[in-house]
Design a protein around this motif. Sequence first.
Motif, PDB file in Angstrom:
ATOM      1  N   THR A   1      -8.803  48.687  -7.774  1.00 24.67           N
ATOM      2  CA  THR A   1      -9.177  50.028  -7.336  1.00 24.67           C
ATOM      3  C   THR A   1     -10.604  50.362  -7.756  1.00 24.67           C
ATOM      4  OG1 THR A   1      -6.878  50.615  -7.753  1.00 24.67           O
ATOM      5  CG2 THR A   1      -8.348  52.402  -7.236  1.00 24.67           C
ATOM      6  N   ALA A   2     -10.964  49.947  -8.971  1.00 25.24           N
ATOM      7  CA  ALA A   2     -12.308  50.223  -9.473  1.00 25.24           C
ATOM      8  C   ALA A   2     -13.358  49.525  -8.613  1.00 25.24           C
ATOM      9  CB  ALA A   2     -12.431  49.771 -10.924  1.00 25.24           C
ATOM     10  N   ALA A   3     -13.079  48.291  -8.211  1.00 25.22           N
ATOM     11  CA  ALA A   3     -14.028  47.569  -7.369  1.00 25.22           C
ATOM     12  C   ALA A   3     -14.217  48.274  -6.030  1.00 25.22           C
ATOM     13  CB  ALA A   3     -13.549  46.131  -7.149  1.00 25.22           C
ATOM     14  N   LYS A   4     -13.127  48.791  -5.459  1.00 23.06           N
ATOM     15  CA  LYS A   4     -13.231  49.512  -4.183  1.00 23.06           C
ATOM     16  C   LYS A   4     -14.068  50.785  -4.342  1.00 23.06           C
ATOM     17  CE  LYS A   4      -8.823  47.988  -2.254  1.00 23.06           C
ATOM     18  NZ  LYS A   4      -7.462  48.414  -1.896  1.00 23.06           N
ATOM     19  N   LEU A   5     -13.843  51.508  -5.448  1.00 20.18           N
ATOM     20  CA  LEU A   5     -14.560  52.769  -5.644  1.00 20.18           C
ATOM     21  C   LEU A   5     -16.037  52.549  -5.948  1.00 20.18           C
ATOM     22  CD1 LEU A   5     -11.924  54.780  -7.690  1.00 20.18           C
ATOM     23  CD2 LEU A   5     -12.741  55.291  -5.403  1.00 20.18           C
ATOM     24  N   LEU A   6     -16.358  51.490  -6.675  1.00 22.03           N
ATOM     25  CA  LEU A   6     -17.755  51.244  -7.027  1.00 22.03           C
ATOM     26  C   LEU A   6     -18.558  50.653  -5.873  1.00 22.03           C
ATOM     27  CD1 LEU A   6     -17.391  49.919 -10.657  1.00 22.03           C
ATOM     28  CD2 LEU A   6     -18.247  52.139  -9.912  1.00 22.03           C
ATOM     29  N   HIS A   7     -17.882  49.988  -4.932  1.00 22.92           N
ATOM     30  CA  HIS A   7     -18.581  49.364  -3.807  1.00 22.92           C
ATOM     31  C   HIS A   7     -18.074  49.951  -2.484  1.00 22.92           C
ATOM     32  CE1 HIS A   7     -20.241  46.551  -6.643  1.00 22.92           C
ATOM     33  NE2 HIS A   7     -19.022  46.275  -7.073  1.00 22.92           N
ATOM     34  N   GLN A   8     -18.251  51.253  -2.331  1.00 19.78           N
ATOM     35  CA  GLN A   8     -17.802  51.941  -1.122  1.00 19.78           C
ATOM     36  C   GLN A   8     -18.824  51.772  -0.009  1.00 19.78           C
ATOM     37  OE1 GLN A   8     -16.644  56.013  -1.740  1.00 19.78           O
ATOM     38  NE2 GLN A   8     -15.998  55.604  -3.827  1.00 19.78           N
ATOM     39  N   GLU A   9     -18.344  51.959   1.199  1.00 18.04           N
ATOM     40  CA  GLU A   9     -19.244  51.957   2.344  1.00 18.04           C
ATOM     41  C   GLU A   9     -20.057  53.248   2.332  1.00 18.04           C
ATOM     42  OE1 GLU A   9     -17.152  51.389   5.975  1.00 18.04           O
ATOM     43  OE2 GLU A   9     -16.095  49.623   5.251  1.00 18.04           O
TER      44      GLU A   9
ATOM     45  N   VAL B   1     -11.075  52.007 -23.583  1.00 19.85           N
ATOM     46  CA  VAL B   1     -11.835  52.399 -22.398  1.00 19.85           C
ATOM     47  C   VAL B   1     -13.310  52.215 -22.707  1.00 19.85           C
ATOM     48  CG1 VAL B   1     -12.378  54.282 -20.824  1.00 19.85           C
ATOM     49  CG2 VAL B   1     -10.087  54.091 -21.756  1.00 19.85           C
ATOM     50  N   LYS B   2     -13.978  51.421 -21.896  1.00 19.23           N
ATOM     51  CA  LYS B   2     -15.417  51.205 -22.061  1.00 19.23           C
ATOM     52  C   LYS B   2     -16.149  51.919 -20.940  1.00 19.23           C
ATOM     53  CE  LYS B   2     -14.855  46.695 -24.180  1.00 19.23           C
ATOM     54  NZ  LYS B   2     -15.109  45.253 -24.064  1.00 19.23           N
ATOM     55  N   SER B   3     -17.338  52.366 -21.244  1.00 21.59           N
ATOM     56  CA  SER B   3     -18.153  53.023 -20.233  1.00 21.59           C
ATOM     57  C   SER B   3     -18.538  52.013 -19.163  1.00 21.59           C
ATOM     58  CB  SER B   3     -19.403  53.611 -20.874  1.00 21.59           C
ATOM     59  OG  SER B   3     -20.127  54.343 -19.924  1.00 21.59           O
ATOM     60  N   GLN B   4     -18.639  52.474 -17.943  1.00 21.70           N
ATOM     61  CA  GLN B   4     -18.942  51.551 -16.845  1.00 21.70           C
ATOM     62  C   GLN B   4     -20.387  51.076 -16.930  1.00 21.70           C
ATOM     63  OE1 GLN B   4     -18.262  54.491 -13.739  1.00 21.70           O
ATOM     64  NE2 GLN B   4     -20.184  53.892 -12.808  1.00 21.70           N
ATOM     65  N   THR B   5     -20.613  49.900 -16.428  1.00 19.44           N
ATOM     66  CA  THR B   5     -21.968  49.361 -16.407  1.00 19.44           C
ATOM     67  C   THR B   5     -22.624  49.718 -15.079  1.00 19.44           C
ATOM     68  OG1 THR B   5     -21.152  47.272 -15.533  1.00 19.44           O
ATOM     69  CG2 THR B   5     -21.389  47.443 -17.926  1.00 19.44           C
ATOM     70  N   VAL B   6     -23.909  49.935 -15.124  1.00 22.11           N
ATOM     71  CA  VAL B   6     -24.660  50.290 -13.928  1.00 22.11           C
ATOM     72  C   VAL B   6     -25.361  49.040 -13.439  1.00 22.11           C
ATOM     73  CG1 VAL B   6     -26.485  51.731 -12.995  1.00 22.11           C
ATOM     74  CG2 VAL B   6     -24.979  52.621 -14.765  1.00 22.11           C
ATOM     75  N   GLU B   7     -25.197  48.745 -12.169  1.00 19.70           N
ATOM     76  CA  GLU B   7     -25.800  47.555 -11.589  1.00 19.70           C
ATOM     77  C   GLU B   7     -27.243  47.846 -11.204  1.00 19.70           C
ATOM     78  OE1 GLU B   7     -23.378  46.242  -8.395  1.00 19.70           O
ATOM     79  OE2 GLU B   7     -21.591  46.054  -9.639  1.00 19.70           O
ATOM     80  N   GLU B   8     -28.162  47.117 -11.820  1.00 20.56           N
ATOM     81  CA  GLU B   8     -29.591  47.294 -11.534  1.00 20.56           C
ATOM     82  C   GLU B   8     -29.949  46.717 -10.173  1.00 20.56           C
ATOM     83  OE1 GLU B   8     -31.630  49.023 -13.360  1.00 20.56           O
ATOM     84  OE2 GLU B   8     -30.181  49.379 -14.946  1.00 20.56           O
ATOM     85  N   ASP B   9     -29.141  45.768  -9.673  1.00 21.92           N
ATOM     86  CA  ASP B   9     -29.435  45.133  -8.386  1.00 21.92           C
ATOM     87  C   ASP B   9     -29.448  46.162  -7.260  1.00 21.92           C
ATOM     88  OD1 ASP B   9     -29.423  42.778  -9.787  1.00 21.92           O
ATOM     89  OD2 ASP B   9     -27.326  42.301  -9.275  1.00 21.92           O
TER      90      ASP B   9
ATOM     91  N   ASP C   1      -7.208  54.633 -11.219  1.00 25.51           N
ATOM     92  CA  ASP C   1      -8.490  54.198 -10.648  1.00 25.51           C
ATOM     93  C   ASP C   1      -9.193  53.151 -11.506  1.00 25.51           C
ATOM     94  OD1 ASP C   1      -8.124  55.878  -8.552  1.00 25.51           O
ATOM     95  OD2 ASP C   1      -9.535  57.415  -9.235  1.00 25.51           O
ATOM     96  N   LEU C   2      -8.852  53.070 -12.789  1.00 30.22           N
ATOM     97  CA  LEU C   2      -9.501  52.105 -13.673  1.00 30.22           C
ATOM     98  C   LEU C   2      -8.938  50.696 -13.522  1.00 30.22           C
ATOM     99  CD1 LEU C   2      -9.898  54.214 -16.937  1.00 30.22           C
ATOM    100  CD2 LEU C   2     -11.662  53.565 -15.298  1.00 30.22           C
ATOM    101  N   ASN C   3      -7.881  50.525 -12.726  1.00 30.03           N
ATOM    102  CA  ASN C   3      -7.386  49.178 -12.441  1.00 30.03           C
ATOM    103  C   ASN C   3      -8.500  48.392 -11.738  1.00 30.03           C
ATOM    104  OD1 ASN C   3      -4.879  49.783 -13.477  1.00 30.03           O
ATOM    105  ND2 ASN C   3      -4.030  50.356 -11.489  1.00 30.03           N
ATOM    106  N   PRO C   4      -8.622  47.096 -12.032  1.00 29.75           N
ATOM    107  CA  PRO C   4      -9.762  46.324 -11.496  1.00 29.75           C
ATOM    108  C   PRO C   4      -9.909  46.365  -9.976  1.00 29.75           C
ATOM    109  CG  PRO C   4      -8.620  45.070 -13.179  1.00 29.75           C
ATOM    110  CD  PRO C   4      -7.811  46.299 -12.950  1.00 29.75           C
TER     111      PRO C   4
END
Length: 134
Positions: free
Chosen positions: A42-50, A119-127, A37-40
Amino acid sequence: MGKSRQTGNHSSDKKKHIARTWKTKHKTKDLDQIHVDLNPETAAKLLHQEVDIDVTGCAQHYCLHCARYFVDLRSLKEHLKTKVHKRRLKQLREAPYTQAEAERAAGMGSYVTPQKVEVKSQTVEEDMDSELHT
């Protein structure tokens, strides 16, 4: 001769394995699945789900490393500071177990120490948070 003792024929035997039931109910992803899941992509899909109303927080606030959904951005930010999250990051630093490593452990090659993965902690999007309040 004594009376034979017969156990385990009642329907209440289903209640004997409560611990096993809870273990499987709260099962999370394994570390090798999280590494995938940490692959770029897959990660993008998981972080920006519908938006999915069946998932906690409508599937908008997800921690990649712990594979958990959160109700809002604030609880996700608080989670990123906790010991549970930091322990998971430490576990993920070790590279996932491979078939080649299993063969070496079985005596089909020389032992090589496991590699470390950064492994770096994920960033939280303030937007996302500002969009919700406008």
